[in-house]
Design a protein around this motif. Sequence first.
Motif, PDB file in Angstrom:
ATOM      1  N   TRP A 104      60.622   2.097  15.273  1.00  0.00           N
ATOM      2  CA  TRP A 104      61.762   1.225  14.968  1.00  0.00           C
ATOM      3  C   TRP A 104      61.969   1.194  13.464  1.00  0.00           C
ATOM      4  O   TRP A 104      61.098   0.752  12.718  1.00  0.00           O
ATOM      5  CB  TRP A 104      61.493  -0.199  15.505  1.00  0.00           C
ATOM      6  N   ASN A 114      65.476  -4.724  27.152  1.00  0.00           N
ATOM      7  CA  ASN A 114      64.981  -5.157  25.847  1.00  0.00           C
ATOM      8  C   ASN A 114      65.889  -4.881  24.661  1.00  0.00           C
ATOM      9  O   ASN A 114      65.425  -4.980  23.529  1.00  0.00           O
ATOM     10  CB  ASN A 114      63.618  -4.483  25.572  1.00  0.00           C
ATOM     11  N   ASN A 116      69.173  -5.490  13.357  1.00  0.00           N
ATOM     12  CA  ASN A 116      69.855  -4.805  12.244  1.00  0.00           C
ATOM     13  C   ASN A 116      70.928  -5.728  11.712  1.00  0.00           C
ATOM     14  O   ASN A 116      71.910  -6.007  12.415  1.00  0.00           O
ATOM     15  CB  ASN A 116      70.516  -3.516  12.737  1.00  0.00           C
ATOM     16  N   ARG A 164      74.381   5.608  18.184  1.00  0.00           N
ATOM     17  CA  ARG A 164      73.834   4.600  19.096  1.00  0.00           C
ATOM     18  C   ARG A 164      73.152   3.431  18.414  1.00  0.00           C
ATOM     19  O   ARG A 164      72.473   2.631  19.067  1.00  0.00           O
ATOM     20  CB  ARG A 164      72.885   5.242  20.101  1.00  0.00           C
TER      21      ARG A 164
HETATM   22  P1  ADP Z   1      64.819   2.800  24.060  1.00  0.00           P
HETATM   23  O1  ADP Z   1      66.051   2.173  23.512  1.00  0.00           O
HETATM   24  O2  ADP Z   1      64.833   4.289  23.952  1.00  0.00           O
HETATM   25  O3  ADP Z   1      64.382   2.276  25.373  1.00  0.00           O
HETATM   26  P2  ADP Z   1      63.186   1.230  22.279  1.00  0.00           P
HETATM   27  O4  ADP Z   1      63.885   0.008  22.769  1.00  0.00           O
HETATM   28  O5  ADP Z   1      61.732   1.235  22.281  1.00  0.00           O
HETATM   29  O6  ADP Z   1      63.633   2.511  23.068  1.00  0.00           O
HETATM   30  O7  ADP Z   1      63.706   1.525  20.803  1.00  0.00           O
HETATM   31  C1  ADP Z   1      63.250   2.607  20.047  1.00  0.00           C
HETATM   32  C2  ADP Z   1      64.374   3.611  19.832  1.00  0.00           C
HETATM   33  O8  ADP Z   1      65.478   2.994  19.180  1.00  0.00           O
HETATM   34  C3  ADP Z   1      63.960   4.718  18.875  1.00  0.00           C
HETATM   35  O9  ADP Z   1      63.459   5.811  19.584  1.00  0.00           O
HETATM   36  C4  ADP Z   1      65.253   5.095  18.145  1.00  0.00           C
HETATM   37  O10 ADP Z   1      66.006   5.996  18.910  1.00  0.00           O
HETATM   38  C5  ADP Z   1      66.040   3.816  18.142  1.00  0.00           C
HETATM   39  N1  ADP Z   1      65.911   3.054  16.882  1.00  0.00           N
HETATM   40  C6  ADP Z   1      64.910   3.056  15.988  1.00  0.00           C
HETATM   41  N2  ADP Z   1      65.132   2.174  14.995  1.00  0.00           N
HETATM   42  C7  ADP Z   1      66.312   1.591  15.287  1.00  0.00           C
HETATM   43  C8  ADP Z   1      67.078   0.573  14.653  1.00  0.00           C
HETATM   44  N3  ADP Z   1      66.705  -0.041  13.532  1.00  0.00           N
HETATM   45  N4  ADP Z   1      68.250   0.230  15.257  1.00  0.00           N
HETATM   46  C9  ADP Z   1      68.668   0.805  16.391  1.00  0.00           C
HETATM   47  N5  ADP Z   1      67.984   1.759  17.026  1.00  0.00           N
HETATM   48  C10 ADP Z   1      66.815   2.144  16.487  1.00  0.00           C
END
Ligand code: ADP
Length: 251
Positions: free
Chosen positions: A47, A98, A131, A146
């Motif tokens: 993250w 989540n 964010n 995204r």
């Molecule tokens: P997912 O959304 O794939 O289920 P998570 O909820 O665990 O996974 O979030 C991690 C994913 O979110 C990372 O693999 C990346 O693609 C994305 N990500 C990482 N940092 C951020 C951020 N600050 N804001 C939005 N998306 C992020």
Amino acid sequence: MEYKIINYQTLGSTNELAKSIASQSPEGTVIVAEEQSQGKGRLGRSWLSPRGKGLWMSIILKPSIAFKDLPKITLIGAASVNMTLSEMGIDSLIKWPNDIVINGKKICGILTEVKSNMSHIKSVIIGIGININQDLVDIPRDLRHRASSLKIIKGEEINRDKVLEELLDQFKRLYLPFKLRDDISEAINICRKKSSILGKEVFVLKGKGGKKLGLALDLDREGRLLVDYGNGPERLYSGEVSIRGLEAYSK
Ligand code: ADP
């Protein structure tokens, strides 16, 4: 529950710090960092948490609950974030289990973890990353389709302390009925009403099991997702599942 906020400049991860102090810390201890160098998503994902641009925080909780009830804490967090934004005049949707999204882009992720022994949970850590003041240039190119920030959406800088204050109020309002009476009805209602996926076709990703297309039907009273792959409803527990829409945020 009284909150005690502890501020840090840089941490690897607020959840990691919270886990390390959880056994000596009272419920309501809040860890906030200006920046995380190793912010965590679910399932080992990372993250991004650039300095001063977001709210990167974790709350230490001490509910007496079973492992199976852990996903409820995530839903309480998601509903609290949604309500917080709504109080600030920002409409958002909850992408079970989540994430908080606006216009199909993620602006908040939630990661719930535990400190436990074999038989019971000693502490629950809920990590919330929002964010807030990133500009487009602060978001890596490959995430721009995204991920977004409140500033990009509203077109103005947002006071992070106000977000934290409102969020802690909203969280307490939804968490206490759960802790005291096992009542998560309001949080579930918010997650249903503000869902980004109910009534839509979604891809369900389970570990290495590939992705399956189904229709997201509803959340049950425990917060599990009912999905129909074509043979009637099946219940999904949040732990190992990721949901992807067909269009926005589809990778
Ligand atoms: P997912 O959304 O794939 O289920 P998570 O909820 O665990 O996974 O979030 C991690 C994913 O979110 C990372 O693999 C990346 O693609 C994305 N990500 C990482 N940092 C951020 C951020 N600050 N804001 C939005 N998306 C992020």
